[in-house]
Design a protein around this motif. Structure first.
Motif, mmCIF file in Angstrom:
data_model
loop_
_atom_site.group_PDB
_atom_site.id
_atom_site.type_symbol
_atom_site.label_atom_id
_atom_site.label_comp_id
_atom_site.label_asym_id
_atom_site.label_seq_id
_atom_site.Cartn_x
_atom_site.Cartn_y
_atom_site.Cartn_z
ATOM 1 N N ASP A 99 0.619 -1.210 0.060
ATOM 2 C CA ASP A 99 0.037 -0.151 -0.128
ATOM 3 C C ASP A 99 0.896 1.320 0.019
ATOM 4 O OD1 ASP A 99 -2.462 -1.593 0.146
ATOM 5 O OD2 ASP A 99 -2.123 -1.582 2.090
ATOM 6 N N ILE A 100 1.742 1.403 -0.727
ATOM 7 C CA ILE A 100 2.665 2.411 -1.122
ATOM 8 C C ILE A 100 1.830 3.695 -1.752
ATOM 9 C CG2 ILE A 100 4.631 3.417 -2.255
ATOM 10 C CD1 ILE A 100 5.500 1.516 -0.013
ATOM 11 N N ALA A 101 1.794 4.671 -1.242
ATOM 12 C CA ALA A 101 1.176 5.867 -1.726
ATOM 13 C C ALA A 101 2.032 6.612 -2.891
ATOM 14 C CB ALA A 101 0.537 6.884 -0.629
ATOM 15 N N GLU A 102 1.541 6.632 -4.052
ATOM 16 C CA GLU A 102 2.546 7.393 -5.088
ATOM 17 C C GLU A 102 2.813 8.659 -4.502
ATOM 18 O OE1 GLU A 102 0.207 9.001 -8.579
ATOM 19 O OE2 GLU A 102 -0.838 6.960 -8.120
ATOM 20 N N ALA A 103 2.093 9.358 -4.038
ATOM 21 C CA ALA A 103 2.237 10.808 -3.544
ATOM 22 C C ALA A 103 3.395 10.815 -2.721
ATOM 23 C CB ALA A 103 1.200 11.541 -3.155
ATOM 24 N N ALA A 104 3.469 9.911 -1.773
ATOM 25 C CA ALA A 104 4.746 10.022 -0.639
ATOM 26 C C ALA A 104 6.089 9.508 -1.443
ATOM 27 C CB ALA A 104 4.311 8.622 0.370
ATOM 28 N N VAL A 105 6.027 8.455 -2.702
ATOM 29 C CA VAL A 105 7.155 8.308 -3.173
ATOM 30 C C VAL A 105 7.581 9.481 -3.848
ATOM 31 C CG1 VAL A 105 8.245 6.984 -4.919
ATOM 32 C CG2 VAL A 105 6.851 5.851 -3.390
ATOM 33 N N ARG A 106 6.565 10.126 -4.757
ATOM 34 C CA ARG A 106 6.983 11.342 -5.266
ATOM 35 C C ARG A 106 7.685 12.589 -4.557
ATOM 36 N NH1 ARG A 106 2.279 14.246 -8.758
ATOM 37 N NH2 ARG A 106 1.938 12.246 -8.672
ATOM 38 N N ARG A 107 6.884 12.570 -3.420
ATOM 39 C CA ARG A 107 7.637 13.678 -2.557
ATOM 40 C C ARG A 107 8.810 13.389 -1.849
ATOM 41 N NH1 ARG A 107 8.020 18.979 -1.764
ATOM 42 N NH2 ARG A 107 7.896 19.681 0.543
ATOM 43 N N ALA A 108 9.046 12.017 -1.558
ATOM 44 C CA ALA A 108 10.290 11.831 -1.156
ATOM 45 C C ALA A 108 11.474 12.055 -2.099
ATOM 46 C CB ALA A 108 10.280 10.293 -0.656
ATOM 47 N N ILE A 109 11.190 11.662 -3.340
ATOM 48 C CA ILE A 109 12.166 11.689 -4.577
ATOM 49 C C ILE A 109 12.428 13.341 -4.444
ATOM 50 C CG2 ILE A 109 12.908 11.739 -6.811
ATOM 51 C CD1 ILE A 109 10.947 8.828 -6.916
ATOM 52 N N GLU A 110 11.320 14.090 -4.637
ATOM 53 C CA GLU A 110 11.524 15.470 -4.862
ATOM 54 C C GLU A 110 12.133 16.244 -3.580
ATOM 55 O OE1 GLU A 110 8.008 18.678 -6.114
ATOM 56 O OE2 GLU A 110 7.600 17.748 -4.323
ATOM 57 N N LEU A 111 12.027 15.779 -2.071
ATOM 58 C CA LEU A 111 12.546 16.233 -0.872
ATOM 59 C C LEU A 111 14.083 15.826 -1.226
ATOM 60 C CD1 LEU A 111 10.143 15.653 1.888
ATOM 61 C CD2 LEU A 111 10.954 17.968 0.854
ATOM 62 N N SER A 112 14.433 14.574 -1.344
ATOM 63 C CA SER A 112 16.003 14.473 -1.768
ATOM 64 C C SER A 112 16.547 15.325 -2.723
ATOM 65 C CB SER A 112 15.860 12.852 -2.009
ATOM 66 O OG SER A 112 17.223 12.647 -2.164
ATOM 67 N N ALA A 113 15.851 15.431 -3.639
ATOM 68 C CA ALA A 113 16.579 16.265 -4.734
ATOM 69 C C ALA A 113 16.426 18.009 -4.580
ATOM 70 C CB ALA A 113 15.690 16.140 -6.216
ATOM 71 N N LEU A 114 15.572 18.194 -3.874
ATOM 72 C CA LEU A 114 15.548 19.630 -3.584
ATOM 73 C C LEU A 114 16.256 20.287 -2.376
ATOM 74 C CD1 LEU A 114 11.857 20.604 -4.628
ATOM 75 C CD2 LEU A 114 13.915 21.556 -5.544
ATOM 76 N N LYS A 115 16.182 19.161 -1.281
ATOM 77 C CA LYS A 115 16.639 19.587 0.111
ATOM 78 C C LYS A 115 17.484 19.092 0.737
ATOM 79 C CE LYS A 115 14.290 20.977 4.238
ATOM 80 N NZ LYS A 115 13.111 20.975 5.076
ATOM 81 N N TYR A 116 17.583 17.671 0.804
ATOM 82 C CA TYR A 116 18.465 16.942 1.346
ATOM 83 C C TYR A 116 19.716 16.183 0.999
ATOM 84 C CZ TYR A 116 14.376 17.020 4.475
ATOM 85 O OH TYR A 116 13.454 17.516 5.365
ATOM 86 N N CYS A 117 19.820 15.879 -0.193
ATOM 87 C CA CYS A 117 20.952 15.004 -0.600
ATOM 88 C C CYS A 117 22.306 16.094 -1.029
ATOM 89 C CB CYS A 117 20.467 14.274 -1.816
ATOM 90 S SG CYS A 117 22.011 13.103 -2.556
ATOM 91 N N PRO A 118 23.100 16.200 -0.163
ATOM 92 C CA PRO A 118 24.281 16.982 -0.610
ATOM 93 C C PRO A 118 24.987 16.679 -1.754
ATOM 94 C CG PRO A 118 24.757 15.682 1.290
ATOM 95 C CD PRO A 118 23.363 15.514 0.858
ATOM 96 N N VAL A 119 25.175 15.340 -2.202
ATOM 97 C CA VAL A 119 25.879 14.920 -3.395
ATOM 98 C C VAL A 119 25.107 15.344 -4.462
ATOM 99 C CG1 VAL A 119 26.800 12.850 -4.641
ATOM 100 C CG2 VAL A 119 26.797 12.806 -2.244
ATOM 101 N N ASN A 120 23.830 15.382 -4.642
ATOM 102 C CA ASN A 120 22.995 15.911 -5.707
ATOM 103 C C ASN A 120 23.196 17.207 -5.848
ATOM 104 O OD1 ASN A 120 21.065 16.501 -7.800
ATOM 105 N ND2 ASN A 120 19.348 15.815 -6.361
ATOM 106 N N ALA A 121 23.419 18.335 -4.839
ATOM 107 C CA ALA A 121 23.518 19.421 -4.845
ATOM 108 C C ALA A 121 24.696 19.987 -5.319
ATOM 109 C CB ALA A 121 23.088 19.949 -3.071
ATOM 110 N N MET A 122 25.900 19.035 -4.777
ATOM 111 C CA MET A 122 27.233 19.306 -5.526
ATOM 112 C C MET A 122 27.225 19.246 -6.989
ATOM 113 S SD MET A 122 29.833 18.189 -2.560
ATOM 114 C CE MET A 122 29.081 16.712 -1.788
ATOM 115 N N LEU A 123 26.635 18.161 -7.288
ATOM 116 C CA LEU A 123 26.646 17.742 -8.819
ATOM 117 C C LEU A 123 25.783 18.773 -9.518
ATOM 118 C CD1 LEU A 123 26.345 14.016 -9.056
ATOM 119 C CD2 LEU A 123 28.274 15.165 -9.497
ATOM 120 N N SER A 124 24.898 19.260 -9.013
ATOM 121 C CA SER A 124 24.073 20.238 -9.558
ATOM 122 C C SER A 124 24.548 21.548 -9.779
ATOM 123 C CB SER A 124 22.776 20.188 -9.008
ATOM 124 O OG SER A 124 21.959 19.020 -9.045
#
Length: 177
Positions: A99-124
């Motif tokens: 019972d995974i909610a698609e909105a939860a997965v979408r938001r988790a990916i978005e939060l990682s990309a926008l806010k939390y993942c420092p490796v993504n931020a450095m590459l970007s």
């Protein structure tokens, strides 16, 4: 106060190096010819994948999503000219659970990309575009959450803002009613 991280590298002959990070988890590096250690540029992909995966697992746990399996595939296009940087990185998330909610997965990916993942931020911050694509269902999953996100080129204020274009919830044939 900023966190200090360090790595001591020791030459082991040829193109081989042994790294001793301050975390205490050593790694060996080498080129593809003698191939006795990891490729430095492939470890960038590993770091990006593991960084965003840790974010997503943590975020989904806080959202009380019952993740039973999670795989992440990271692939990069490296230019031929020096410096041979990644010009594009594709991240594919495979999230299985009950019972995974698609909105939860979408938001988790978005939060990682926008806010939390420092490796993504450095590459970007450089000349690399980081994108994600639809996931490929894992074989034993009763429910698959698929998410596709895309990171466009830097905006005028030099920030990179991904947008999650689509997330769908798919039932595998084994559990379809």
């Amino acid at each position: 106060m900023p966190t200090h991280k360090s790595v001591l590298l020791e030459h082991r002959g040829g193109m081989a190096f042994h790294a001793e990070p301050s975390s205490g988890h050593p790694m060996d590096f080498d080129d593809r010819q003698s191939n006795t250690g990891a490729s430095p540029v492939e470890t960038v992909l590993s770091a990006l994948g593991s960084c965003t995966a840790m974010d997503i697992v943590g975020i989904l746990a806080k959202k009380r999503q019952d993740v039973t399996a999670y795989r992440i595939h990271v692939a990069g296009l490296q230019r031929d000219e020096y410096p041979q940087v990644y010009t594009e990185v594709t991240i594919t998330h495979e999230v299985d659970g009950r019972d995974i909610a698609e909105a939860a997965v979408r938001r988790a990916i978005e939060l990682s990309a926008l806010k939390y993942c420092p490796v993504n931020a450095m590459l970007s911050a450089g000349a690399t575009t980081v994108i994600g694509t639809e996931s490929i269902p894992m074989e034993l999953s009763p429910t698959i959450a698929r998410a596709k996100c895309y990171r466009p080129a830097r905006t005028a204020d030099r920030t990179c803002c991904p947008k999650v274009e689509r997330a769908t919830l798919i039932r595998s044939p084994a559990t379809a009613v």
